[in-house]
Design an enzyme around this catalytic site. Structure first.
Site: not given
Lengths: 351, 323
Positions: B58, B127
């Site tokens: 990322e 999440h």
């Protein structure tokens, strides 16, 4: 040629002299930044990091580029724009925080840039400019114009995740990027072998390239022609679409990591080099000074008959005059208007 | 045309890519649509060169998007879950948001970072988060958070055309929601709120999934004779403060509703701003709806108890009206 061992790497005498001239200009600029702390106390606040000792590496690298190529760098960033032809008076004004500076006084010493000449800026956060070079190389690959990007960073940056993630991506996508790891033997105040597994094992830092299946080469960063040679090969490989290379350029930083930092009103100065202040390695530092790449290259050019004493003196005098002008104009330049502090956050100011 | 929030975003990407060859999409699994099928079909139409699957890196892929944006592309980066944005925060906060400023206006970063947040899928604590208030705290970033398909598509079009970095915070619960859209979706300007239901008694300023919860709450309260005005800011930075104040000056009551943890949430910023700008117009302190100050639990009963919903909005409206 009077020195039969001298190898000009295919460069004509005028280009060799030009490389030397750029090295002298970088050195003179850095000397003037350093002298500003003593001669004009309070004029420079914040952080500066000098490139003295890395001139050969910078000049030899940039010489391998052609117009259209780009580069990114770190907070130790004064040398690259000088080699690219940026205006040294505007650079000094930026370091002094003036409105006439390269970035209008918004960035300072750590954040020079010159997009028109391909210098896409710096990161003051260690290693985080490496993905930008990678991304610019991706853009070049999509444009298909065979432009190449150099990503400059230090040995400390090679411990950042951004370094490893970027090398993986560049090798995977065969991006036209050359990673130039300027190993100056110290990560701020710590020796490289104290924090790098390759160095601790006695291996070069270029060993890291193996993990990403790209070539890794180690070069004497004190020799501009050796650097030029290594970079030319890596740039040619990138330009041909064959992917990235990691070049470890071994230099010795001749000044301390950076100037002292203190609140306004407290004088700043350049401390003693960490080799001496932290490690007591006086002889190591003195040896590095004796191996200073600037007089070393001058001696090589003189011995080879490429550079005479008079032209060498003239190059030094020109650089001194140029940087005196940079200091004088920067000292006389206005500060930005306080209201300007709120500009440039967005392309257009919010309504 | 009936479509979904997810398909509307994918269609907006395709429209932008057809119009401008410098628009490229990159992210993890984007060539196969990602976990929510938003980018499905793009690789088939535009090829792997413009719809690029990245390694799970990322930080680097955010930095790659920045470098590419500075070098002429218009990258649309997908960070699969907003929870993963932590790994890219240096690139977003220290690099993308500050490049223009530090360079005195020379180095713009015209990139879009699409991501999605929100709980309700039993995704547990890593999440499911809503982290938009972190982004709103960073000068140099624009932050949009659409609640409807038409806004998700229209704001994305504007974000891609924008010269500055724009973060689009989508919501995983909204992706499959169906909505009637015009054949041609017009760009929605960044920084403009939408009044989705008029009402005279109280303003509910709701974000993302809490918009539909607030509309449900308004239906319930209408049965009691309470007229709720539901306003969706759509853009958090820059906030359409005039629209918010206009509504509050008519209703004299404000509830701010978001799914994020209330503590330090963007609702606090709105409450402070409105109370400063319209203190004399308010009949009661601003009420906030948000999640409790705790991570998000997995087990269905626990997650349902954690999540703010229409009932939370109804309760807040009653509090602000003193009922």
């Amino acid at each position: 040629m009077t020195d039969p061992a001298f190898d000009p790497r295919g460069l004509a005498p005028d280009r060799l002299v030009e490389l030397y001239r750029q090295m002298v200009r970088i050195r003179e600029f850095e000397e003037r930044v350093k002298r500003t702390f003593a001669e004009h106390p309070g004029v420079i606040r914040g952080h500066t990091h000098l490139a003295d000792g890395a001139e050969a590496s910078i000049v030899g690298s940039v010489a391998a580029l052609r117009p259209g190529d780009q580069l990114t760098a770190t907070y130790r960033c004064h040398g690259y724009p000088i080699a690219l032809g940026s205006d040294t008076a505007a650079m000094m004004a930026e370091i002094y925080g003036r409105a006439t500076g390269t970035c209008g006084g918004y960035g300072g010493s750590m954040h020079l840039c010159d997009p028109e000449r391909g210098f896409l800026g710096t990161s003051g956060i260690v290693g985080q400019g490496i993905p930008h070079a990678t991304g610019a190389a991706w853009a070049a690959q999509i444009r298909g114009d065979r432009d190449v990007v150099l990503g400059f960073f230090g040995d400390g940056a090679s411990k950042q995740g951004a370094f490893h993630e970027s090398l993986n991506i560049a090798a995977l996508w065969k991006l036209p990027v050359v990673y130039v790891l300027e190993n100056n033997s110290f990560s701020a105040g710590v020796r490289t072998e104290q924090e790098d597994a390759n160095a601790a094992a006695g291996e070069p830092l270029a060993t890291k390239a193996k993990a990403y299946s790209m070539p890794g080469v180690t070069v004497d960063g004190g020799d501009p022609l050796a650097v030029y040679d290594a970079l030319s090969a890596a740039v040619a490989r990138a330009r041909a679409g064959e992917g990235p290379t990691l070049v470890e350029s071994r230099v010795y930083r001749l000044s301390a990591h950076g100037n002292s930092i203190a609140p306004p009103g407290v004088p700043l100065h350049y401390p003693e080099h960490e080799a001496i202040s932290r490690f007591g390695a006086v002889e190591e530092y003195e040896a590095a000074k004796r191996g200073d790449p600037v007089p070393r290259f001058r001696a090589a050019l003189v011995a080879a008959g490429v550079l005479g004493d008079a032209p060498a003196r003239s190059i030094a005098a020109d650089a001194a005059e140029e940087m005196q002008h940079a200091v004088d104009t920067a000292l006389a330049a206005p500060f930005p208007e306080p209201a300007a502090a709120l500009e440039h956050v967005y392309a257009e100011a919010p309504a | 045309m009936i479509t979904t929030y997810a398909r509307a975003i994918g269609a907006a990407l395709a429209t932008a890519m057809r119009a401008d060859p410098s628009v490229v999409v990159l992210g993890e699994d984007v060539s196969v649509g990602g976990p929510f099928t938003v980018t499905t079909g793009l690789a088939e139409e535009f090829g792997a060169g413009r719809v690029l699957d990245t390694p799970i890196s990322e930080a680097a892929i955010c930095g790659v998007a920045i470098g590419a944006a500075q070098s002429g592309l218009r990258p649309v980066l997908e960070i699969m879950y907003v929870d993963f944005l932590t790994l890219a925060l240096d690139q977003l906060v220290n690099q993308a948001a500050k490049a223009r400023f530090m360079s005195g206006g020379q180095l713009g970063v015209p990139m879009v970072l699409r991501t999605q947040g929100g709980a309700g899928q039993r995704g547990a604590a890593q999440h499911s988060q809503s982290l938009e208030s972190w982004l709103c705290h960073v000068p140099g970033l624009k932050v949009v958070m659409p609640s409807r398909a038409v806004d998700a598509a229209g704001l994305l079009a504007s974000a891609i055309a924008d010269p500055d970095p724009v973060v689009v915070v989508e919501n995983k619960i909204l992706y499959p929601r169906r909505e009637q859209l015009p054949e041609v979706v017009e760009p929605v300007p960044i920084g403009v709120a939408a009044t989705l239901r008029p009402g005279r008694d109280v303003t509910v300023l709701a974000m993302s999934r809490m918009v539909s919860e607030s509309l449900d709450a308004a239906d319930q309260l209408a049965a009691e004779g309470v007229e709720v005005e539901v306003v969706d800011p759509r853009t958090l930075v820059p906030l359409d403060l005039p629209a918010v104040l206009d509504s509050v000056r008519r209703t004299h009551h404000l509830v701010v509703a978001h799914e994020a943890v209330a503590h330090g949430g963007f609702g606090a910023e709105i409450a402070a701003t409105v109370q400063k700008a319209a203190f004399d117009d308010l009949d009661a302190p601003v009420e906030r709806v948000g999640a409790p100050f705790q991570p998000i639990p997995l087990s269905p009963g626990l997650e349902d108890a954690y999540l703010p919903d229409a009932a939370s909005v109804v309760a807040a409206v009653r509090r602000v009206l003193g009922r």
